[in-house]
Design an enzyme around this catalytic site. Structure first.
Site, mmCIF file in Angstrom:
data_model
loop_
_atom_site.group_PDB
_atom_site.id
_atom_site.type_symbol
_atom_site.label_atom_id
_atom_site.label_comp_id
_atom_site.label_asym_id
_atom_site.label_seq_id
_atom_site.Cartn_x
_atom_site.Cartn_y
_atom_site.Cartn_z
ATOM 1 N N GLU A 134 32.521 -6.351 -31.657
ATOM 2 C CA GLU A 134 31.561 -6.091 -30.561
ATOM 3 C C GLU A 134 31.185 -7.408 -29.889
ATOM 4 O O GLU A 134 31.773 -8.445 -30.206
ATOM 5 C CB GLU A 134 30.309 -5.402 -31.131
ATOM 6 C CG GLU A 134 29.657 -6.162 -32.270
ATOM 7 C CD GLU A 134 28.624 -5.325 -33.026
ATOM 8 O OE1 GLU A 134 28.348 -4.180 -32.646
ATOM 9 O OE2 GLU A 134 28.072 -5.852 -34.003
ATOM 10 N N ASP A 170 20.996 -11.309 -30.066
ATOM 11 C CA ASP A 170 22.075 -11.051 -29.113
ATOM 12 C C ASP A 170 22.005 -11.964 -27.890
ATOM 13 O O ASP A 170 22.044 -11.504 -26.753
ATOM 14 C CB ASP A 170 22.042 -9.590 -28.643
ATOM 15 C CG ASP A 170 22.011 -8.616 -29.797
ATOM 16 O OD1 ASP A 170 21.302 -7.604 -29.686
ATOM 17 O OD2 ASP A 170 22.670 -8.880 -30.812
HETATM 18 C C1 6LW Z 1 24.222 -5.172 -30.347
HETATM 19 C C2 6LW Z 1 25.465 -5.490 -31.102
HETATM 20 C C3 6LW Z 1 24.842 -6.039 -32.314
HETATM 21 O O1 6LW Z 1 24.433 -4.369 -29.236
HETATM 22 O O2 6LW Z 1 23.735 -5.276 -32.617
HETATM 23 O O3 6LW Z 1 24.671 -8.086 -33.400
HETATM 24 C C4 6LW Z 1 23.450 -4.482 -31.445
HETATM 25 N N1 6LW Z 1 25.276 -7.100 -32.882
HETATM 26 O O4 6LW Z 1 26.299 -6.451 -30.513
HETATM 27 C C5 6LW Z 1 21.975 -4.461 -31.226
HETATM 28 O O5 6LW Z 1 21.487 -5.784 -31.350
#
Ligand code: 6LW
Length: 563
Positions: free
Chosen positions: A212, A35
């Protein structure tokens, strides 16, 4: 005459060297550094990654050339900032974003937004110097979701984040939204009403999952909203939308995704998979790059190095940013951006995967690349007299508590880790040695202990999928216990990992290695098997297994290398 000759030779060498295109290698942060978020201030680049239940939290990295990285420290390094007790290893701090803003024109502030999924949710911390100190978290109770990110638009500030579906009524599993609040940058409180920017993802009718990791940038009068989509495993991707207004409506790029590896031949050599969760940065020269997470599986979907940080060039095509446009596969090396500094400066990235790391503990402080599991109630380690001293705590590695482990990431698929330890005990409950740790249930722990007061060397294997939360050592499987035919309290441990698995060796006589156990399955420690969001750690670890002790384990050196 000779002077002129030497001068021309120097110039010739200089031309050769400067024209030899420097390259950077991927992953740029090897081992579990997921991330990533990046920003540039002048000629300085800063990057942060998530850290879950490890403490200190949110490693802060620095580079001047996007080629070699150095850790400045951590953004959350005080227990007043970050409490993690009770958190599973993959809980705690999820994805951060780092940004810089000079709102009043006389020296700006750095901002990190992040989510503590166990305690308090979304928050902002600030610092005038990314080395720290960073402020205590200011929590954002109105913000319901994860992956908060800041966007500064002239005199207004916006917070964007992943959130619940409309009316919190998902149409399908993984149905999420991207929402936005305006933020008062002085009080760090939300302003006005929450806005829904994206419902579901690029095309709701196709039931896109896990939109996300949103970020917004403004370029050529367009607001670009770029996000992860597909979930952080094999189907991961990066997608982009744009609008003439920060509040939308946002239109999806008709050639999305701008990054994914999910459609490639799964039998390709040395695959990089699960790419997504990107953040863009431009150089002073105007070149654009993206950092993002990716994985390096050694077979099937199994990887033990967690989700690592990669970087690839970005090209703007017809007004849209595209990551790695010249290749289908993410490359293990790319031409480096313009190199700054003296041409002969050695440009080694200490966080690359193929770097030897050796520590003789001859300083006064621990190298800041090490990390602990959860927030230590009190300091259990000390660097003194050329050794790392670890006081054995009664907690064990399968409890959701702080343990006496000093760990560094396993950042290679094949390689070794080794250390020299001095430790003496006649108590069977006291154990110290070298652990390769994925989570509370999946680990291999090679240690020195005692059996009926006599010294032994032992190998434990975690109990595997979650069992009842009682103390781990009762649940851990003792694979081997061998008498140590010496009362010398020094022992050298070595764990080798390769395509046959993990093999465990020890030495009590210079140059003579004894095999404890070979070819223990790598897959037992993969994220695929263990679940969660973290990768394996190599830990110098001791425990007194529930009974308080004043005993210590002293480590003379620690080393790992691989590729
Ligand atoms: C993070 C979300 C994700 O908050 O996994 O890769 C979660 N994406 O964006 C935890 O790494």
């Amino acid at each position: 005459m000779k002077k002129h000759l030497y001068f021309f030779i120097f110039i010739w060498i200089h031309i050769q060297v400067s024209s030899a295109q420097a390259v950077y290698t991927n992953p740029i942060l090897s081992g579990f550094y997921p991330d990533p978020s990046i920003c540039r201030v002048g000629e300085d680049y800063y990057m942060v990654t998530s850290s879950f239940a490890y403490f200190p939290g949110l490693p802060v990295m620095h580079s001047k050339d996007l080629l070699s990285w150095h850790q400045l420290g951590y953004a959350m390094d005080r227990k007043e900032q970050l409490q993690l007790d009770g958190a599973g290893v993959s809980r705690g701090l999820f994805a951060p974003t780092i940004r810089y803003h000079d709102s009043l024109g006389h020296g700006g502030l750095f901002y990190i937004t992040c989510t503590h999924v166990e305690k308090g949710g979304n928050f902002v911390i600030t610092a005038s110097d990314p080395k720290g100190p960073w402020s205590d978290p200011v929590y954002l109770p109105d913000v319901n979701g994860i992956d908060p990110s800041l966007f500064f638009d002239e005199d207004r500030t916006y917070l964007i984040y992943n959130s619940i579906p409309p009316d919190n009524k998902p149409l399908y599993d993984g149905h999420r939204t991207i929402r936005m609040y305006e933020l008062d940058i002085h009080t760090l409180k939300t302003k006005g009403d929450e806005k829904l920017l994206i419902n579901g993802g690029t095309d709701l009718s196709k039931k896109p999952v896990w939109i996300e990791a949103p970020h917004i940038l403004k370029k050529d009068d367009w607001y670009y909203l770029y996000c992860a989509e597909g979930g952080t495993e094999f189907n991961h991707s990066e997608v982009v939308f744009r609008s003439k207004s920060v509040a939308g409506p946002y239109i999806s790029y008709d050639k999305n995704p701008i990054l994914t590896q999910r459609d490639l031949d799964s039998s390709r050599k040395d695959p990089i998979t699960s790419t997504g969760h990107a953040d863009f940065v431009n150089t002073e020269k105007g070149d654009w790059y993206a950092v993002f997470l990716g994985c390096r599986p050694y077979t099937g979907g199994h990887y033990n190095t967690g989700r690592e940080t990669f970087m690839a060039p970005v090209k703007w095509i017809d007004g849209w940013p595209v990551i790695n446009p010249d290749f289908k596969e993410i490359q293990y090396s790319y031409p480096a951006p313009v190199i700054t500094g003296p041409i002969f400066t050695s440009k080694v990235n200490e966080f690359a995967s193929n770097q030897l790391y050796h520590d003789h503990f001859d300083g006064k402080e621990l190298n800041n690349r090490y990390t602990f599991l959860r927030t230590p109630e009190k300091k259990f380690h000390e660097v003194k007299k050329g050794k790392l001293w670890i006081n054995l705590l009664p907690t064990t590695c399968a409890e959701k508590k702080s343990i006496s482990m000093v760990a560094d990431r396993q950042n290679h698929l094949e390689g070794y880790v080794t250390c020299r330890m001095e430790f003496q005990t006649q108590a069977e409950n006291e154990k110290a040695g070298l652990i390769v740790f994925q989570n509370e249930y999946h680990y291999y722990f090679m240690c020195k202990s005692a059996d009926r007061t006599q010294p032994v060397v032992q190998l434990f294997k975690g109990p595997g999928n979650p069992t009842s939360p009682e103390r781990a050592m009762d649940a851990a499987q003792l694979l081997t216990s061998i008498p140590l035919r010496t009362f010398n309290n020094a022992i050298v441990f070595k764990i080798e990992v390769n395509d046959k698995g993990y093999s465990f060796y020890y030495s009590i006589k210079e140059g003579e290695w004894l095999l404890l156990r070979s070819s223990m399955a790598r897959e037992f420690l993969s994220t695929e098997t263990a679940g969660g969001f973290v990768g394996c750690m190599y830990g110098m670890y001791g425990t007194s297994n529930g009974k308080p002790t004043v005993n210590t384990a002293r480590f003379d050196w620690f080393e790992h290398n691989g590729k």
